[in-house]
Design an enzyme around this catalytic site. Sequence first.
Site, PDB file in Angstrom:
ATOM      1  N   HIS A 192    -103.900 -80.533  -1.160  1.00  0.00           N
ATOM      2  CA  HIS A 192    -103.644 -79.319  -2.344  1.00  0.00           C
ATOM      3  C   HIS A 192    -104.005 -79.898  -3.280  1.00  0.00           C
ATOM      4  O   HIS A 192    -103.259 -80.751  -3.958  1.00  0.00           O
ATOM      5  CB  HIS A 192    -102.246 -79.017  -1.976  1.00  0.00           C
ATOM      6  CG  HIS A 192    -101.833 -77.961  -3.201  1.00  0.00           C
ATOM      7  ND1 HIS A 192    -101.295 -76.784  -2.798  1.00  0.00           N
ATOM      8  CD2 HIS A 192    -101.529 -78.147  -4.432  1.00  0.00           C
ATOM      9  CE1 HIS A 192    -101.017 -76.195  -3.996  1.00  0.00           C
ATOM     10  NE2 HIS A 192    -101.187 -76.932  -5.012  1.00  0.00           N
ATOM     11  N   ASP A 318    -103.392 -68.710   4.205  1.00  0.00           N
ATOM     12  CA  ASP A 318    -102.242 -69.384   3.326  1.00  0.00           C
ATOM     13  C   ASP A 318    -101.059 -68.271   3.529  1.00  0.00           C
ATOM     14  O   ASP A 318    -100.678 -68.020   2.164  1.00  0.00           O
ATOM     15  CB  ASP A 318    -102.703 -69.535   1.668  1.00  0.00           C
ATOM     16  CG  ASP A 318    -102.038 -70.497   1.123  1.00  0.00           C
ATOM     17  OD1 ASP A 318    -100.752 -70.811   1.534  1.00  0.00           O
ATOM     18  OD2 ASP A 318    -102.182 -70.798  -0.179  1.00  0.00           O
ATOM     19  N   HIS A 322     -92.629 -64.393   1.027  1.00  0.00           N
ATOM     20  CA  HIS A 322     -91.370 -64.575   0.092  1.00  0.00           C
ATOM     21  C   HIS A 322     -90.619 -63.331  -0.043  1.00  0.00           C
ATOM     22  O   HIS A 322     -91.116 -62.352   0.151  1.00  0.00           O
ATOM     23  CB  HIS A 322     -91.861 -65.004  -1.335  1.00  0.00           C
ATOM     24  CG  HIS A 322     -92.501 -66.254  -1.533  1.00  0.00           C
ATOM     25  ND1 HIS A 322     -91.817 -67.580  -1.425  1.00  0.00           N
ATOM     26  CD2 HIS A 322     -93.865 -66.570  -1.874  1.00  0.00           C
ATOM     27  CE1 HIS A 322     -92.695 -68.409  -1.908  1.00  0.00           C
ATOM     28  NE2 HIS A 322     -94.023 -68.070  -1.980  1.00  0.00           N
TER      29      HIS A 322
HETATM   30  O1  DOR Z   1     -99.032 -69.957  -3.373  1.00  0.00           O
HETATM   31  C1  DOR Z   1     -98.896 -70.670  -2.866  1.00  0.00           C
HETATM   32  N1  DOR Z   1     -97.761 -70.646  -1.597  1.00  0.00           N
HETATM   33  N2  DOR Z   1     -99.481 -72.008  -2.554  1.00  0.00           N
HETATM   34  C2  DOR Z   1     -98.921 -73.024  -1.889  1.00  0.00           C
HETATM   35  O2  DOR Z   1     -99.672 -74.023  -1.987  1.00  0.00           O
HETATM   36  C3  DOR Z   1     -97.806 -73.079  -1.280  1.00  0.00           C
HETATM   37  C4  DOR Z   1     -97.178 -71.708  -0.698  1.00  0.00           C
HETATM   38  C5  DOR Z   1     -95.911 -71.428  -0.379  1.00  0.00           C
HETATM   39  O3  DOR Z   1     -95.264 -72.276   0.312  1.00  0.00           O
HETATM   40  O4  DOR Z   1     -95.392 -70.556  -0.797  1.00  0.00           O
END
Ligand code: DOR
Length: 444
Positions: A192, A318, A322
Site C-alpha cells: 500500500h 478494493d 463500511h
Molecule cells: O479506501 C481504503 N479502504 N483503502 C485502504 O487501503 C483500506 C480500505 C479499508 O480497509 O477500508
Amino acid sequence: MSAAVSDRVTLVFRGVRAIDPALGLDATCDVVVEDGVVQAVGAGAGDALVGSERARVIDGTGRWLVPAFVDLHAHLREPGQEYKEDIASGLAAAAAGGYAHVCVMPNTRPVNDTRAVTELMLARAREVHGPTLHPIGAITVGQKGAQLTEMGDLREAGAVAVSDDGVCVMNAQVMRRALEYASHFGMPVIQHAEDHDLTSGAVMHEGAVSARLGLRGWPRVAEDIIIARDILLAEYTKSRYHAAHISTLGAVRLMREAKARGLEVTCEVTPHHLLLTDASVIGYDTYCKVNPPLREEQDVEALVTALADGTLDAIATDHAPHSPLEKECEFDAAAPGLMGLELCFGLLLELVHAGRVPLTRLLHALSTGPARIIGLAPPSLRLGARAELCLVDPELAWSPGQVTLHTKHKNTPFMDRVIRGKVLLTLARGEVVFDAVARGGSES
Ligand code: DOR
C-alpha cells in the site's frame, strides 16, 4: 446465492460468444460443462444434449461466456468487523460480480498475521457455497510496520501473498527484509504505497479541488516516492513486488519503466480510479472518500492507457464496505473505502463500449493477470479445465440501486449509475455459485 441443487447438472450454453484471450478464442458456438469441467466448445457441440433430462440449456444469444474473475484485493472484514461485511456476504457479492477467486486483505480484527486467523478465514469460506477465498497475510505483526510475520506459517496455512494494506511499510529496512523473506515462500509482497509523513491528516487528493473545499490533500508524490523506492528494493533483492491500487500518472510511469527493465514488478488498479476524479468530492460525498484518493483527469487518462497497453496487470476491486456509522458523517471523519465486487465488471465495460480499452485487455486484467500474480491456474475455457466461467449480458442496462445487492453496505457513488452490461451466472470450482439467468440478471 443460488442453492447447490443444479451444481452438477450438465450445462449447455447454446450459441454463446465464447471469449478467452489466453487461448485466442473468440467464437460464437456451444459450450458444454459436464461434471464441473469444460467438456466441449464448438459449433453444435451441445446438439445431442438438447431435450436431455440431465442437461440445462441456457440461451447464449447476445451473451458472452468468459473466464471467471479473480480479485486480488477485497476487504471482507471477518473476523472482527462483521457489521461491515462477513465472509459469507462478501463471497455472495463476489459470486454476483462474476468472481471465482477472491483474495482477502489482512486488516481484520485481529489482523491476519498468524496461521490461526488464516485458517479461520478458510474454514469460514468452506461453509459458504461460493467463490474460492485466498487469504493474504500481513507483512508485519499487527500491521505495525516493525516485526515481520511468520511468513512460512502463513504460507503453509494457505496465504497466497503478504500485505499490510491500509498502511504502508514505511521502513526501508523492514521492506527489504520482507521482500527477501517472502520470496523464500514464493509469495509476492503487496504494498500500500503511501508515505504517511506526506499524507498526515490528508483526506483527499491534493490539488485545486482540495484547496477550494478546504480539505487537507494527499499529494501524488506520497505514492510515487514509495513505489520508486520499492522498485529499487525489488531490483536489489531480486524479488517479486506488487503495487496495490495505483492511482497516479507517476506510478504508471515508474511501473512501465521498471517492467521495461525486466523487473518482476506488477500492479493493479481499481474501477473507481479508472472512472472518477477528485471532482466527485465537490459535494463532500463521503462515498467518494477512498485511500488512495480519487485523482485528476490526467491520472485517470494515464491509468486507462496503462490498462489498454498492458502496463497494468490486474484490476482489483478494493471492495471496502463500511457501515452508515462510518460514512454518514462529516468528510474529515468518514472512513475511506468503496464497496465494489458486484459492480466492477459492468462499470468497466463502459471503457470497452467507449472504445478506450480492448475487451481482451479488460478480461485479461480481471482474470488471467491477477491469477498469475498469486500463482493460481487461471480460469479458462480450455477443454478439460475445471469450469470457472461467467456468463454476461453485455447490453443489459441496470442500476445498482434497483437490484438486490449481496454486500452488507451500499457505500458507492455508483448507486444510481446506469450500467450497461451485467453478470448473469457464475461458475466457481465447477459449480454454479450465482444464477440470475431466469430473472434476466436480477437475483431475488
Ligand atoms: O479506501 C481504503 N479502504 N483503502 C485502504 O487501503 C483500506 C480500505 C479499508 O480497509 O477500508
